[in-house]
Design a protein around this motif. Sequence first.
Motif, short mmCIF file in Angstrom:
data_model
loop_
_atom_site.label_atom_id
_atom_site.label_comp_id
_atom_site.label_asym_id
_atom_site.label_seq_id
_atom_site.Cartn_x
_atom_site.Cartn_y
_atom_site.Cartn_z
N LYS A 96 0.92 -1.85 -0.24
CA LYS A 96 0.13 -0.20 -0.30
C LYS A 96 1.10 1.08 0.06
O LYS A 96 2.05 1.53 0.62
N THR A 97 0.21 2.03 -0.46
CA THR A 97 1.18 3.61 -0.80
C THR A 97 0.08 4.19 0.74
O THR A 97 -0.74 4.51 0.47
N VAL A 98 1.34 4.73 1.31
CA VAL A 98 0.95 5.71 2.65
C VAL A 98 1.18 7.34 1.45
O VAL A 98 2.24 8.62 1.65
N VAL A 99 -0.13 7.91 1.98
CA VAL A 99 0.04 8.82 1.52
C VAL A 99 -0.17 10.27 2.50
O VAL A 99 -0.53 9.97 3.63
N LYS A 100 1.39 11.28 2.76
CA LYS A 100 1.03 11.71 4.18
C LYS A 100 0.55 12.87 3.76
O LYS A 100 0.14 13.82 2.77
N ILE A 101 -0.18 12.91 5.62
CA ILE A 101 -1.44 14.18 4.73
C ILE A 101 -0.68 15.46 5.75
O ILE A 101 -0.12 15.19 7.04
N ARG A 102 -0.35 16.27 4.87
CA ARG A 102 0.25 17.46 5.49
C ARG A 102 -0.42 18.99 6.30
O ARG A 102 -1.99 19.01 5.03
N SER A 103 -0.02 19.71 7.70
CA SER A 103 -0.83 20.19 8.03
C SER A 103 -1.06 21.48 7.19
O SER A 103 0.35 21.60 6.55
N LYS A 104 -1.87 22.31 7.13
CA LYS A 104 -2.35 24.04 6.63
C LYS A 104 -0.58 24.07 6.61
O LYS A 104 -0.08 25.34 5.93
N ARG A 105 0.06 24.48 7.53
CA ARG A 105 1.20 25.64 7.80
C ARG A 105 2.11 25.05 7.72
O ARG A 105 3.25 26.12 6.72
N TYR A 106 1.89 23.30 6.90
CA TYR A 106 3.93 22.93 6.35
C TYR A 106 3.24 23.49 5.60
O TYR A 106 4.26 23.72 4.41
N VAL A 107 2.07 23.46 4.33
CA VAL A 107 2.13 23.39 3.28
C VAL A 107 2.40 24.77 2.29
O VAL A 107 2.62 25.10 1.38
N GLU A 108 1.91 25.37 3.15
CA GLU A 108 1.77 27.15 3.60
C GLU A 108 3.53 27.46 3.52
O GLU A 108 4.09 28.03 2.82
N ALA A 109 4.41 26.56 3.83
CA ALA A 109 5.68 26.69 4.68
C ALA A 109 6.73 26.54 3.48
O ALA A 109 7.56 26.62 2.68
N ALA A 110 6.04 25.06 2.72
CA ALA A 110 6.86 24.27 1.73
C ALA A 110 6.47 25.16 0.52
O ALA A 110 7.19 25.28 -0.13
N SER A 115 20.36 18.24 1.87
CA SER A 115 19.39 19.16 2.01
C SER A 115 18.90 19.31 3.92
O SER A 115 20.26 18.76 4.13
N LEU A 116 18.33 20.41 4.24
CA LEU A 116 18.22 20.82 5.60
C LEU A 116 17.42 20.86 5.35
O LEU A 116 16.17 20.95 4.64
N THR A 117 16.79 20.13 7.28
CA THR A 117 15.94 20.80 7.17
C THR A 117 14.88 21.12 9.23
O THR A 117 17.00 21.30 9.22
N ALA A 118 14.23 21.23 9.06
CA ALA A 118 14.33 22.30 10.74
C ALA A 118 12.80 20.59 11.40
O ALA A 118 12.37 20.53 10.50
N THR A 119 12.84 20.94 12.35
CA THR A 119 12.68 19.67 13.05
C THR A 119 11.20 19.88 12.86
O THR A 119 10.18 20.89 12.46
N MET A 120 10.46 18.87 12.06
CA MET A 120 9.23 19.01 11.42
C MET A 120 8.94 20.00 10.40
O MET A 120 7.64 20.36 9.95
N GLY A 121 9.92 20.31 9.62
CA GLY A 121 9.79 21.35 8.64
C GLY A 121 10.13 20.78 7.21
O GLY A 121 10.36 19.27 7.36
N PRO A 122 9.74 21.34 6.13
CA PRO A 122 10.32 21.16 4.89
C PRO A 122 11.79 21.14 4.45
O PRO A 122 12.53 21.35 5.31
N SER A 123 12.01 19.86 3.09
CA SER A 123 13.58 20.13 3.69
C SER A 123 13.91 21.48 2.46
O SER A 123 13.63 21.46 1.05
N VAL A 124 15.25 21.70 2.06
CA VAL A 124 15.73 22.56 1.00
C VAL A 124 17.32 21.43 1.14
O VAL A 124 18.49 21.27 1.62
N LYS A 125 16.79 21.95 -0.43
CA LYS A 125 18.06 21.49 -1.04
C LYS A 125 19.33 22.43 -1.40
O LYS A 125 19.22 23.38 -1.59
N VAL A 126 20.29 21.40 -0.98
CA VAL A 126 21.83 22.92 -0.06
C VAL A 126 22.27 22.67 -1.78
O VAL A 126 23.02 21.55 -2.37
N ALA A 127 23.46 23.22 -2.51
CA ALA A 127 24.10 23.85 -3.64
C ALA A 127 25.45 23.15 -3.16
O ALA A 127 26.06 23.78 -1.81
N PHE A 128 26.23 22.76 -3.45
CA PHE A 128 27.38 22.13 -3.51
C PHE A 128 28.63 22.36 -3.88
O PHE A 128 28.34 21.95 -4.99
#
Length: 208
Positions: free
Chosen positions: A1-15, A194-207
Amino acid sequence: KTVVKIRSKRYVEAAKLIDKNKLYSLSDAVSLVKQTSLTKFDGTVELHINLNPLALSDKGDKKDFRVTLNLPHSTGKTIKVAIADEKIISDIAAGKIDFDILVAHPSMMPQLAKVARVLGPKGLMPNPKTGTVTPDPEKRVKELTSGQVNVKTEPSNPIIHMAVGKVSFPDKEIAENISAVLKGIGMNKLARVSLTATMGPSVKVAFS
């Protein structure tokens, strides 16, 4: 089964503030991660690194990778380091483990073998490769509690996850910790960062 993550409104706005297809400079990535942190408490800034398996072995085979690094600033996490003695071993045998890292003198290794089945699966067994088996355990404790960290991949998987600071830390300190990790590992070994904060969206980092 494919598990679909349900994100909060705050997460969606931050993303929405992050372009998933963009590689951000380190300074911009740190700023975005702090801006999109969703926790009410002081979240942890986490660094996630995918290594290039071909750069880890001449044969191109996957293998565990580890390195000991000195970070210029605290990660915000208090690390409990213990020195193996008869009492510690007795506590471990009784199911009591009150440390994050165990350091041992070589002479204690035969006694530690009795609790290896307990420590091994938890990644707590002293090991010469990580410098936790040493003739001067007191010196090693000071090193480990003053910014020195053991960085290692997941078992048989070239991925590293580690804390590099708190959201409340100055951007510069977080960035300098990250730079120390990337340079210590070796830029040629990096495949994705990549970087994330606790429970925050991921940000890809150039190196480079």
